[in-house]
Design a protein around this motif. Sequence first.
Motif, mmCIF file in Angstrom:
data_model
loop_
_atom_site.group_PDB
_atom_site.id
_atom_site.type_symbol
_atom_site.label_atom_id
_atom_site.label_comp_id
_atom_site.label_asym_id
_atom_site.label_seq_id
_atom_site.Cartn_x
_atom_site.Cartn_y
_atom_site.Cartn_z
ATOM 1 N N SER A 62 -1.991 6.258 3.460
ATOM 2 C CA SER A 62 -1.521 7.569 3.908
ATOM 3 C C SER A 62 -2.427 8.193 4.965
ATOM 4 C CB SER A 62 -1.365 8.523 2.725
ATOM 5 O OG SER A 62 -2.630 8.784 2.144
ATOM 6 N N CYS A 89 -1.574 6.809 8.900
ATOM 7 C CA CYS A 89 -0.253 6.893 9.513
ATOM 8 C C CYS A 89 0.123 8.350 9.772
ATOM 9 C CB CYS A 89 0.794 6.225 8.618
ATOM 10 S SG CYS A 89 0.991 7.014 7.018
ATOM 11 N N THR A 90 1.118 8.515 10.627
ATOM 12 C CA THR A 90 1.642 9.834 10.938
ATOM 13 C C THR A 90 3.030 9.956 10.310
ATOM 14 O OG1 THR A 90 0.483 9.803 13.037
ATOM 15 C CG2 THR A 90 2.267 11.395 12.806
ATOM 16 N N VAL A 91 3.267 11.066 9.636
ATOM 17 C CA VAL A 91 4.543 11.270 8.962
ATOM 18 C C VAL A 91 5.259 12.443 9.614
ATOM 19 C CG1 VAL A 91 5.654 11.822 6.779
ATOM 20 C CG2 VAL A 91 3.597 10.414 6.781
ATOM 21 N N GLU A 92 6.506 12.204 10.036
ATOM 22 C CA GLU A 92 7.327 13.272 10.596
ATOM 23 C C GLU A 92 8.609 13.371 9.788
ATOM 24 O OE1 GLU A 92 8.019 12.820 14.746
ATOM 25 O OE2 GLU A 92 5.915 12.403 15.171
ATOM 26 N N LYS A 93 8.963 14.566 9.372
ATOM 27 C CA LYS A 93 10.168 14.789 8.575
ATOM 28 C C LYS A 93 11.403 14.681 9.468
ATOM 29 C CE LYS A 93 12.148 18.465 5.818
ATOM 30 N NZ LYS A 93 11.898 19.789 5.294
ATOM 31 N N GLN A 94 12.332 13.813 9.127
ATOM 32 C CA GLN A 94 13.535 13.603 9.929
ATOM 33 C C GLN A 94 14.694 14.481 9.465
ATOM 34 O OE1 GLN A 94 13.676 11.656 12.680
ATOM 35 N NE2 GLN A 94 11.490 11.406 12.385
ATOM 36 N N GLU A 95 14.845 14.618 8.163
ATOM 37 C CA GLU A 95 15.911 15.481 7.634
ATOM 38 C C GLU A 95 15.466 16.029 6.284
ATOM 39 O OE1 GLU A 95 18.995 12.676 5.351
ATOM 40 O OE2 GLU A 95 18.971 12.348 7.513
#
Length: 107
Positions: free
Chosen positions: A28, A31-37
């Motif tokens: 975790s 990495c980069t986490v982007e919320k899609q929906e």
Amino acid sequence: MNPTQKIMFSAKIQRVLLLPLTALVIVSTGCTVEKQEAGEAPEVNVDVEPGKLPEYEVEGPKVEVGTEEKEVTVPEVEVRQEEKTIEVPDVDVELPTEDNTQENQGR
């Protein structure tokens, strides 16, 4: 199960739980986490009895702490003191007065 086996079993459980947690932290942080929906939790109706944690009886070792006299070699140090004149910092602070403040504001 004797107390030693219980401790060893507990250590194994800790190692088993520590490995996935460590892997999760490593993955975790890299990495980069982007919320899609947007997501939502499903509605669930569950009626269960709560679980129970295992009980442990641990008996630790007996430890006694005390003092004893031992002969050791230590250095003998002599300290000489003499007076010398040296330069040291000298700070003068002049606080503003009402007269100085009014003069500075007029400039």
